[in-house]
Write an enzyme that holds these catalytic residues in place. Structure first.
Site, PDB file in Angstrom:
ATOM      1  N   GLU A 363      24.057   3.232  20.873  1.00 48.20           N
ATOM      2  CA  GLU A 363      24.858   3.050  22.090  1.00 48.20           C
ATOM      3  C   GLU A 363      25.668   1.752  22.059  1.00 48.20           C
ATOM      4  O   GLU A 363      25.820   1.059  23.064  1.00 48.20           O
ATOM      5  CB  GLU A 363      23.984   3.179  23.345  1.00 48.20           C
ATOM      6  N   GLY A 364      26.158   1.445  20.868  1.00 52.79           N
ATOM      7  CA  GLY A 364      26.957   0.244  20.655  1.00 52.79           C
ATOM      8  C   GLY A 364      26.126  -0.850  20.020  1.00 52.79           C
ATOM      9  O   GLY A 364      25.166  -1.333  20.613  1.00 52.79           O
TER      10      GLY A 364
END
Length: 379
Positions: A363-364
């Site tokens: 998620e990044g």
């Protein structure tokens, strides 16, 4: 900022803690070894309302605030970070995305079963050549008049095989680059949709991570979320909230490792006294506790900012960046405090250390979070 939790928030926290210790803890080591998806336990979590916590009751959800969600995520992830990420994806990425941007038909057909725990969702953005650079999507959705034809491959998809409903980002106009990406709701079992191999991961092994393959999958026009070309913005907005979930997961891993280390330090004797009485161990525990509290404050700042309707992108990035760092550092120290016992499965902290690393990646990555944070004051 109010540092007092409401009675409702504390009740949610207690329910999550009770479920984690009585239901998730037994068998957590065995599930990690076997990389076994906790199907029956996830069903129970759905029945208890943990899979649609922030969704409106109108659509089968709990109607809770983000602070309640963070509290529950921490308690679940203290015991089983794999269950934590399953819960996070369904809440933060899938339910939130459909409720925020879907139309009424999509909410009735898909959100209700997802938020009520009857179905499980997955978020399909990453590709073999499009991880941090999500603009480089190669999966395509070709407009065929009354439907789209979906072709391409996605990978690193949490809930990849266990999900029933997938949010899939695909290029509808390659000439427009990221502005040509759209987002579709896809159902498992549609002709041409295949789930690929299960990834053999270092950590969060009981979560379900697969590649997905789409070969001329017919997607009805009504399964397009928002406007054509809205997909990239949809993904970025949804990931802003998802980062709060992963930050809470990282916080849970860290606080779980701290609690086990504190208990061990009180029980383990060396040189005639508990190791908790040695200053070297006291300093480690003091640092761990302080860092965890700072991570918790950032998580709550992000959650509160989201709840009051303000731009929370910077705070969610900061929370994820810092909490994931704390999770990695705390679990490493937890293994050190446990000594040789920390290196074996039965004391749990080696699993927590393996689980912690992914919070700095998915998620990044931490590097992407720094870009998001710096843009907030440079733009």
């Amino acid at each position: 900022m109010d540092f007092e939790y409401t009675q409702e928030q504390l009740a949610v926290q207690e329910a999550a803690r009770d479920f984690a210790t009585t239901q998730l803890l037994p068998g957590v080591i065995e599930r990690d070894i076997a990389a076994a998806f906790p199907k029956s336990l996830i069903r129970q979590m759905g029945e208890m309302g943990f899979l649609g916590m922030m969704s409106s009751p109108e659509y089968g959800g709990g109607g809770m605030d983000t602070i309640s969600y963070v509290l529950a995520m921490e308690e679940i992830s203290k015991i089983d970070a794999s269950a934590g990420v399953i819960m996070s994806v369904n809440n933060s990425l899938v339910c939130w995305g459909i409720e925020k941007y879907g139309n009424e038909q999509q909410k009735q057909q898909y959100l209700i079963p997802l938020a009520s725990g009857k179905s499980l969702g997955a978020f399909a953005l990453s590709e073999p050549e499009a991880g941090s650079d999500a603009t480089s999507q190669k999966t395509t959705a070709t407009d065929m008049g009354d439907h789209y034809l979906l072709n391409g491959t996605k990978n690193w998809i949490t809930n990849g095989n266990a999900a029933d409903i997938y949010l899939v980002m695909a290029q509808t106009d390659k000439s427009k680059a990221h502005r040509g990406i759209s987002v579709f709701i896809v159902e498992k079992g549609w002709p041409g949709f295949e789930v690929g191999k299960k990834e053999d991961k270092m950590g969060i092994r009981a979560s379900d991570t697969h590649s997905l393959m789409f070969s001329n999958v017919k997607v009805p026009k009504e399964n397009l979320i928002g406007e054509v070309g809205f997909g990239f913005k949809f993904a970025m907005e949804t990931l802003n909230g998802g980062r709060i979930g992963i930050a809470a997961q990282a916080l849970g891993i860290a606080s779980g490792a701290f609690e086990r280390s504190l208990q061990y330090a009180k029980e383990r004797f060396t040189f005639g006294k508990p190791i908790a009485e040695h200053q070297a161990i006291q300093f480690k525990l003091a640092d761990m506790d302080t860092e965890i509290e700072m991570a918790r404050l950032l998580c709550m700042k992000a959650a509160k900012t989201k709840d009051i309707g303000k731009d929370y992108s910077k705070w969610s990035a900061m929370a994820k960046l810092y909490a994931s760092k704390v999770a990695m550092e705390t679990t490493t120290e937890a293994v050190q405090i446990h000594g040789g016992y920390g290196y074996v499965r039965e004391y749990h902290v080696e699993r927590m250390m393996r689980d912690a690393k992914i919070t700095q990646i998915y998620e990044g990555t931490s590097e992407i979070q720094k870009i998001v944070i710096s843009r907030s004051f440079l733009r």
